[in-house]
Design an enzyme around this catalytic site. Structure first.
Site, mmCIF file in Angstrom:
data_model
loop_
_atom_site.group_PDB
_atom_site.id
_atom_site.type_symbol
_atom_site.label_atom_id
_atom_site.label_comp_id
_atom_site.label_asym_id
_atom_site.label_seq_id
_atom_site.Cartn_x
_atom_site.Cartn_y
_atom_site.Cartn_z
ATOM 1 N N ARG A 197 0.812 -1.208 0.000
ATOM 2 C CA ARG A 197 0.000 0.000 0.000
ATOM 3 C C ARG A 197 0.850 1.265 0.000
ATOM 4 O O ARG A 197 0.543 2.229 -0.718
ATOM 5 C CB ARG A 197 -0.950 -0.008 1.196
ATOM 6 C CG ARG A 197 -1.800 1.255 1.382
ATOM 7 C CD ARG A 197 -2.368 1.832 0.111
ATOM 8 N NE ARG A 197 -3.128 0.865 -0.679
ATOM 9 C CZ ARG A 197 -3.439 1.033 -1.949
ATOM 10 N NH1 ARG A 197 -3.038 2.112 -2.607
ATOM 11 N NH2 ARG A 197 -4.130 0.117 -2.592
ATOM 12 N N LYS A 250 1.658 24.847 -3.574
ATOM 13 C CA LYS A 250 0.439 24.193 -3.080
ATOM 14 C C LYS A 250 0.608 22.683 -3.192
ATOM 15 O O LYS A 250 0.056 22.028 -4.075
ATOM 16 C CB LYS A 250 -0.780 24.680 -3.870
ATOM 17 C CG LYS A 250 -1.051 26.170 -3.675
ATOM 18 C CD LYS A 250 -2.196 26.643 -4.540
ATOM 19 C CE LYS A 250 -2.438 28.134 -4.364
ATOM 20 N NZ LYS A 250 -3.511 28.646 -5.236
ATOM 21 N N LYS A 303 4.516 39.093 -2.738
ATOM 22 C CA LYS A 303 3.094 39.011 -3.049
ATOM 23 C C LYS A 303 2.367 40.226 -2.465
ATOM 24 O O LYS A 303 2.969 41.081 -1.827
ATOM 25 C CB LYS A 303 2.530 37.691 -2.528
ATOM 26 C CG LYS A 303 3.155 36.476 -3.225
ATOM 27 C CD LYS A 303 2.591 35.186 -2.724
ATOM 28 C CE LYS A 303 1.192 34.929 -3.254
ATOM 29 N NZ LYS A 303 1.184 34.530 -4.674
ATOM 30 N N GLU A 320 4.437 40.427 -7.443
ATOM 31 C CA GLU A 320 3.065 40.271 -7.913
ATOM 32 C C GLU A 320 2.422 41.637 -8.103
ATOM 33 O O GLU A 320 2.565 42.520 -7.251
ATOM 34 C CB GLU A 320 2.276 39.463 -6.881
ATOM 35 C CG GLU A 320 0.796 39.303 -7.195
ATOM 36 C CD GLU A 320 0.060 38.577 -6.076
ATOM 37 O OE1 GLU A 320 0.213 37.353 -5.978
ATOM 38 O OE2 GLU A 320 -0.636 39.240 -5.294
ATOM 39 N N ASP A 376 -1.328 38.777 -11.624
ATOM 40 C CA ASP A 376 -2.264 37.947 -10.875
ATOM 41 C C ASP A 376 -3.708 38.297 -11.176
ATOM 42 O O ASP A 376 -4.126 39.461 -11.061
ATOM 43 C CB ASP A 376 -1.998 38.108 -9.371
ATOM 44 C CG ASP A 376 -2.763 37.093 -8.546
ATOM 45 O OD1 ASP A 376 -2.725 35.896 -8.903
ATOM 46 O OD2 ASP A 376 -3.399 37.481 -7.558
#
Length: 281
Positions: free
Chosen positions: A98, A133, A165, A198, A220
């Site tokens: 597994r 992510k 950002k 950004e 963005d």
């Protein structure tokens, strides 16, 4: 895979999570001296990834197992292909099954989805990027899977590239302050890192163009018309990246604006694992 220095540590942690104080299902019904053979079979078409990880799982469970790899990472496979064979203690094969499949199914799913989206960019210069992510502790494997599928890795973490950002800019007091403080910091720390910033609209873009001091501009949540205008204004002075809400339905349209990179978080956080099974040989 040899670049992933903590691979054994990661696998051992996964095995510990699964096995606990013992694989009691196997211990209960499989004699400790039983020997057998198994094969790992693709149940779907796609791009294989993680075969060496799967092999290492079996080796860490029992280094006497004989594992033969028949297909390699990055290969296009079809339903029914035998990916590897394993021979040796039957109990060891069942205990490792597994965990080996979990790694390989997820990594192959990422590689397959990445390859499918990269194919949508055929004939264009735009590169498909992953993001941060990722599944905790699985980042290097998942980014490796993106690369196997033909995608391009963005920064690995917070340490190998500066990305300013919206919150960094807002907390710093503006675009100029964020850029200048970053450049001073890198100089003081003697670090040679690329700087990406950004921007949320054409006004912010113009501030960056007027000030300079960056390597890449992330555009963005721009619609395609605004993105095309932004790329025109930048005119190859900086690398360009589009991000935010771009799906497979809109991917090529965004790429046709001439942007250098498109980042898609779904490559690693919203994929379907490939169906792979292990059966008695």
């Amino acid at each position: 895979m040899n670049k992933i220095e903590n691979l054994d540590e990661l696998i051992i942690s996964a095995l510990r999570e699964d096995i606990g104080d013992g694989d009691h299902s196997t211990l209960a019904c499989i004699p400790p001296t039983a020997v057998n053979a198994a094969k790992m079979v693709a149940k779907a078409d796609g791009v294989l990834c993680g075969i060496e990880v799967g092999k290492r799982v079996f080796e860490l469970v029992d280094n006497s197992l004989i594992v033969n790899i028949l297909k390699h990472d990055g290969e296009h496979i079809t339903k029914g292909d035998v990916l590897m064979t394993i021979e040796g203690h039957a109990g060891s094969i069942l205990t490792a099954e597994r965990t080996a499949l979990n790694f390989m199914q997820r990594m192959s799913g990422i590689a397959t989805e990445t390859n499918r989206m990269v194919s949508m960019l055929n004939g264009l210069d735009t590169k498909l990027l992953d993001t941060r992510k990722t599944t905790p502790n699985m980042r290097l494997l998942e980014k490796y899977a993106v690369a196997c599928g033909g995608g391009t890795n963005h920064r690995i973490g917070l340490y190998d590239m500066v990305m300013l950002k919206d919150n960094h800019i807002d907390f710093a007091g503006g675009i100029e302050q964020a850029i200048d403080r970053t450049r001073n910091y890198l100089k003081t720390k003697n670090k040679n890192l690329k700087i990406e910033i950004e921007v949320r609209d054409l006004d912010e873009l113009q501030q960056v163009l007027d000030h300079g001091g960056v390597d890449r501009i992330m555009l963005d949540n721009f619609d395609t018309d605004t993105l095309r205008e932004a790329v025109r204004r930048i005119n190859h002075r900086y690398e360009t990246e589009a991000s935010g809400g771009i799906t497979e339905a809109t991917l090529r349209k965004y790429a046709e604006t001439g942007v250098d990179f498109i980042s898609v978080g779904a490559l690693t956080h919203h994929i379907k694992s490939m169906d792979i099974s292990l059966v008695k040989k």
